[in-house]
Each structure stands twice: as structure tokens, then as C-alpha cells.
Design an enzyme around this catalytic site. Structure first.
Site, PDB file in Angstrom:
ATOM      1  N   GLU A   1       4.950   2.758   3.579  1.00 22.43           N
ATOM      2  CA  GLU A   1       5.198   1.407   3.110  1.00 22.43           C
ATOM      3  C   GLU A   1       4.918   1.311   1.610  1.00 22.43           C
ATOM      4  OE1 GLU A   1       6.680  -1.332   2.800  1.00 22.43           O
ATOM      5  OE2 GLU A   1       6.063  -2.313   4.675  1.00 22.43           O
TER       6      GLU A   1
ATOM      7  N   HIS B   1       7.923   0.587  12.600  1.00 18.91           N
ATOM      8  CA  HIS B   1       6.833   0.774  13.562  1.00 18.91           C
ATOM      9  C   HIS B   1       6.629  -0.450  14.453  1.00 18.91           C
ATOM     10  CE1 HIS B   1       4.204  -2.001  11.383  1.00 18.91           C
ATOM     11  NE2 HIS B   1       4.659  -1.446  10.261  1.00 18.91           N
TER      12      HIS B   1
END
Length: 213
Positions: A84, A11
Site C-alpha cells: 500500500e 486484501h
């Protein structure tokens, strides 16, 4: 050959990246720099043919993926398996704060102890690797002969590189995890292999940093 081509992208930047705060599962949006990075990556991939885009459902990844989906006119799917690593009570803190409050855990973390589970519902490196390997295999098997994009996080990119190069979880990291770098992998039933890593030609000079998670 039964193969799936994969473009994997971390990201764009967030305010917590910029200040060195641990994000994990905490849902932080892109900052202005991250939004620009997402658009730059999307433009760099504008001519790619993608069968699907799969993104972590955390908004920093999802916002990055939306830019790519809009540019390439490709269907975008949320995939919690690409989240994550969960850092438990350490989320929102800096590394220095963790070292002060939990020195033993901090040392084990720096040594990449694969069994370390963070206080408050965290996730070990072994658990992370198992989750990412299973998720990528499941998604890739659905697109044999095609190309897909996976939008995720620094810890996910690290695991993908280790899987593709058959490196141990405790091996020192010598590869970059730059925000919105373009990484290319090939999946076959035998596993992942590395095609290309860390392409940042689309990013403006000075935008390169790899604050974690």
C-alpha cells in the site's frame, strides 16, 4: 500477442478497515470477516489456471493470497512492490483525526494532490504510480502467455484501474475498491487494459465496504 492476463485482488477486511483507520505500511492482519472474504474469493477462483501468485508482503494481503494459493495449488511469492501507499505519521489515525491535526495536508489529500508527501516518510501519488507501474511490468514480463494473480491493497487497485483506463491521478474515482473484489486486467508491452472490474458475486450480502488502504 505478447500478453499476460492478470487477476488483481484487494486484501480482505481488517479491524482498521472496519473502524476507518489508515493502514498504509502498518502491518495489520485480517479480521474474521476478512478471513471469510479471502476464502470466498479463493473458492470463486478455484478453477482458474495461475502461473504464479504475487502478494504484498504485508500480512493482510499475504493472508488473502495464502487462501488463493492453497485452493489453486499455485506458488506464492512475496512482492514488496505491491505494498500500500505509505502514509507516514497518519497511519493508525482516522481521516477525521488527520483533518484536525493537519488541516492543510488533509485538504491537499482530499484534492488528490499528486505531489503531496505525508509527514514522516510518506509517499506521493506520483511515487506510488511509478512503483506500481514498474512492479506490474516486471512481473507481467515474466509470464507472457500466462495468467497471474496480484494480491494487494486499495491504493494499488486504484492505480491499476487508472493505468488501465489512462485516467489522471486527480480524476474523481467512480470505481469501487471493495475488499476481495475480483478485478481482471491484460498487460501487453503497450501497457495495461481493463477486462473486468469489481466482481463481488462471491461475497455475502452486507460484506461490501471499501474503507481505504
Amino acid at each position: 500477442m505478447d500478453a499476460t492476463r492478470i487477476i488483481a485482488i484487494r486484501h480482505g477486511e481488517t479491524s482498521w478497515n472496519a473502524t476507518g483507520r489508515i493502514q498504509g505500511h502498518t502491518d495489520i492482519p485480517l479480521n474474521a470477516t476478512g478471513q471469510a472474504q479471502a476464502q470466498q474469493a479463493a473458492q470463486a477462483l478455484a478453477d482458474e489456471t495461475l502461473a504464479a501468485i504475487y502478494s504484498s508482503d504485508l500480512q493482510r494481503a499475504w493472508q488473502t493470497a495464502q487462501a488463493l494459493a492453497t485452493t489453486t495449488q499455485t506458488a506464492l511469492h512475496p512482492e514488496p512492490g505491491l505494498r500500500e501507499r505509505c502514509f507516514g505519521v497518519f497511519e493508525g489515525r482516522t481521516f477525521a483525526e488527520v483533518a484536525q491535526s493537519h488541516p492543510e495536508d488533509s485538504l491537499r489529500w482530499r484534492k488528490r494532490d499528486p505531489h503531496l508527501v505525508f509527514p514522516g516518510g510518506g509517499e506521493s501519488l506520483l511515487q506510488l504510480r511509478e512503483r506500481i507501474a514498474a512492479t506490474v511490468q516486471r512481473l507481467a514480463q515474466q509470464h507472457v502467455g500466462e495468467q497471474i494473480a496480484l494480491i494487494a491493497h486499495g491504493g494499488v487497485m486504484d492505480i491499476l484501474y487508472r493505468l488501465a483506463t489512462q485516467q489522471d491521478l486527480q480524476a474523481p474515482r467512480t470505481w469501487a475498491l471493495t475488499n476481495t473484489a475480483i478485478n481482471r486486467l491484460l498487460w501487453t508491452p503497450q501497457g495495461l487494459s481493463l477486462v473486468g472490474w469489481g466482481d463481488v458475486r462471491h461475497l455475502a450480502p452486507g460484506a461490501l465496504e471499501e474503507s481505504f488502504s
